[in-house]
Motif scaffolding. Structure first.
Motif, PDB file in Angstrom:
ATOM      1  N   SER A   1      11.999 -33.428   9.587  1.00 23.42           N
ATOM      2  CA  SER A   1      12.494 -32.643   8.450  1.00 23.42           C
ATOM      3  C   SER A   1      11.980 -31.207   8.430  1.00 23.42           C
ATOM      4  O   SER A   1      12.485 -30.376   7.660  1.00 23.42           O
ATOM      5  N   ASP A   2      11.011 -30.901   9.280  1.00 23.73           N
ATOM      6  CA  ASP A   2      10.396 -29.569   9.304  1.00 23.73           C
ATOM      7  C   ASP A   2      10.793 -28.864  10.602  1.00 23.73           C
ATOM      8  O   ASP A   2      10.381 -29.251  11.683  1.00 23.73           O
ATOM      9  N   SER A   3      11.578 -27.804  10.482  1.00 21.25           N
ATOM     10  CA  SER A   3      12.059 -27.104  11.684  1.00 21.25           C
ATOM     11  C   SER A   3      10.938 -26.441  12.469  1.00 21.25           C
ATOM     12  O   SER A   3      11.119 -26.085  13.635  1.00 21.25           O
ATOM     13  N   ASN A   4       9.752 -26.270  11.856  1.00 21.48           N
ATOM     14  CA  ASN A   4       8.612 -25.670  12.548  1.00 21.48           C
ATOM     15  C   ASN A   4       7.600 -26.710  13.031  1.00 21.48           C
ATOM     16  O   ASN A   4       6.459 -26.375  13.348  1.00 21.48           O
TER      17      ASN A   4
ATOM     18  N   HIS B   1       9.867 -30.421  16.942  1.00 14.55           N
ATOM     19  CA  HIS B   1      10.908 -29.426  17.238  1.00 14.55           C
ATOM     20  C   HIS B   1      10.430 -28.383  18.236  1.00 14.55           C
ATOM     21  O   HIS B   1      11.250 -27.826  18.982  1.00 14.55           O
TER      22      HIS B   1
ATOM     23  N   LYS C   1      12.282 -27.424  21.831  1.00 12.69           N
ATOM     24  CA  LYS C   1      12.576 -26.068  22.301  1.00 12.69           C
ATOM     25  C   LYS C   1      12.044 -25.849  23.724  1.00 12.69           C
ATOM     26  O   LYS C   1      12.742 -25.286  24.574  1.00 12.69           O
TER      27      LYS C   1
END
Length: 553
Positions: A450-453, A457, A461
């Motif tokens: 739920s946390d893009s950082n 995630h 990347k």
């Protein structure tokens, strides 16, 4: 250099007992893994390595196999395995499985027949020797404590077991045994598995005569037992009879040998195995059962050694697995302030090294070591088996527990933390086979997704950057600050691009001076900022646990 799919792969290790429980018994299983296939696809890994799933009485969590062609009852059925394999392949993910062929379970029918009589056709499937003046044949010790010999059967002879007494070693000198092993390998390859991780493969060749082979001060038995006289011969035969007929990857657990021996079994000209795990870097500072302090330059030099293999070899790189503590607790900083940035830094380190990368379950969310407070919290047979020896050697229970809190294998085996709900979302039941880390409410998959950082995630990347990037996969490796006490900096130079990786592996803010040749390099990704930057001076200011990946113009 010859391109191979397994050279470009990122492998994700699943320890099935600890990944996901589907039926509420507190033990992870294959249907549980199947329920998380979309998660694995979203992460972006290429291969799953499944730790042993075979029928086993679990003296060593599945590394004691009772039937090589059956699935452990707690894990499911052979049909469940087929569903898992097909589900992975549908998502473009390959599957390799553990090949445990140095030893079997003492409950395997081969051993039961072997023990029954000297006249049994299975007698020579194992290594039996008469005792010496009422004692074992020699003074060799088991990795799990005590003698490596156990008296059994009506004849009063001893069988060899390098590990637990319920794990008798197979006799690779017997061609009938080798034929059986090759047949079971074909069984799984014909199902469609994509290769094997070969458990303690360097131990399968034994001395042919155990007489008068007492060893004084056998502190590190691996250096006595590993790389026996016929190892290369056996691996060549295995390759010829089985592996060469399939497009698969093989990676050997090659613990116990020097670099020269390890390179020999993975030299592509020798037709033995593809890859081997080198343990020097991941075990930096380890002395048998003690984890001592280590320095970053020590670690970097070990990494460089395994990266600088010849044109005819390909390295592996990993920071943790089921036999080592959590990566962020050993190589990072698992305090609340620095756990997330240091776990992201380790993601960059893992995925920008030269070699096939191996990621262990839970590291992609920054799982940490478990805070053990008593010996009854451990499950590991090695810890239990060696307790008496450790105490007899002068260690206090308190100091042994302190060491275990740094290096115990059970740290990596605690259940996967899926959510902040009951039992960390691992099981619907009220108990788990091994304790769940109490920090699961803060560290879990649900929060990461739920946390893009999040750490998860960030892994995605880096995986995207690495994928199909020949410069980063096949490029040359060069450490540009090997003696720096806080900075790990290196380049990966390919045909048309050079990548520069700069990692601050400390709690200090560091001004790092670099050569002017890197001026103008562009920032690809950082774990602390999304701001695009270009190197415009010969000094880079790095915050604590900051990681940066640059690329040439």
């Amino acid at each position: 250099m010859k391109k191979e799919w397994w050279k470009e792969a990122v492998v994700y290790q699943i320890y099935p007992r600890s990944f996901k429980d589907s039926d509420g018994d507190g033990i992870g299983d294959i249907p549980g893994i199947i329920s998380k296939l979309d998660y694995l696809e979203a992460l972006g890994i290429d291969v799953v390595w499944l730790s042993p799933h075979f029928d086993s009485p679990n003296a060593d969590n599945g590394y004691d196999i009772r039937d090589y062609r059956k699935v452990m009852k707690e894990f499911g059925t052979i049909e469940d395995f087929d569903t898992l394999l097909n589900g992975l392949h549908e998502r473009g993910i390959k599957l390799i499985i553990d090949l445990v062929i140095n030893h079997s379970s003492d409950e395997h029918k081969w051993f039961q027949e072997s023990m029954a009589s000297k006249e049994s056709p299975y007698r020579d499937y194992y290594i039996w020797k008469p005792g010496k003046e009422g004692n074992p044949p020699n003074n060799w010790t088991s990795f799990f404590g005590g003698s490596a010999w156990e008296k059994a059967g009506p004849d009063g002879e001893y069988y060899l077991h390098y590990f637990a007494k319920k794990q008798p070693d197979l006799n690779w000198e017997n061609p009938k045994l080798r034929a059986e092993v090759y047949d079971l390998m074909r069984f799984w390859l014909d199902k469609g598995v994509d290769g094997f991780r070969m458990d303690v493969i360097a131990l399968i060749s034994k001395p042919t005569d155990f007489k008068d082979m007492d060893v004084e001060g056998l502190k590190h038995p691996e250096y006595t037992y590993a790389y026996g006289p016929r190892l290369n011969e056996f691996l060549k035969e295995m390759n010829k009879e089985v592996l060469s007929n399939y497009d698969v990857m093989t990676v050997g657990e090659a613990y116990g040998g020097n670099a020269e021996k390890t390179l020999e079994i993975t030299d592509e000209r020798n037709n033995e195995i593809d890859l081997a795990f080198w343990f020097d870097a991941v075990r930096v500072g380890r002395d048998n059962f003690k984890q001592n302090d280590w320095t970053l330059p020590e670690f970097k030099k070990l990494v460089k050694t395994q990266s600088d293999v010849s044109y005819h070899n390909w390295p592996t790189f990993f920071l943790s697995n089921h036999d080592n503590p959590r990566a962020v607790s050993k190589f990072g900083d698992d305090t609340p302030e620095y756990r997330i940035p240091s776990a992201k830094l380790l993601a960059m380190l893992l995925l920008t090294q030269r070699g096939t990368a191996f990621l262990y379950q839970g590291d992609e969310i920054g799982m940490t070591n478990y805070p053990f407070t008593s010996f009854d919290q451990f499950d590991d047979v090695e810890i239990k088996g060696n307790y008496d020896k450790i105490i007899a050697n002068g260690e206090s229970p308190e100091s042994y527990l302190e060491d275990l809190n740094k290096m115990a294998r059970d740290h990596a085996r605690t259940p996967m933390q899926w959510s902040d709900q009951k039992q960390a979302g691992f099981t619907s039941g009220n108990t788990t086979w091994l304790g769940i880390n109490p920090n699961f409410k803060a560290i879990n998959v649900e929060h990461n997704l739920s946390d893009s950082n999040s750490i998860f995630h960030f892994y995605r990347k880096i995986l995207d950057i690495r994928k199909n990037n020949d410069n980063l996969i096949y490029g040359d490796y060069n450490d540009i600050a090997i003696n720096h006490p806080e900075i790990f900096a290196y380049t990966r130079t390919g045909k048309n691009k050079t990548y520069l990786v700069v990692l601050n592996m400390s709690r200090s803010t560091v001004d790092f001076k670099i050569n002017k040749q890197y001026k103008g390099y562009n920032l690809v990704i950082s774990n602390l900022t999304e701001e695009l930057q270009t190197i415009d001076s010969q000094t880079i200011k790095l915050q604590p646990w900051e990681a940066r990946l640059y690329v040439s113009n």
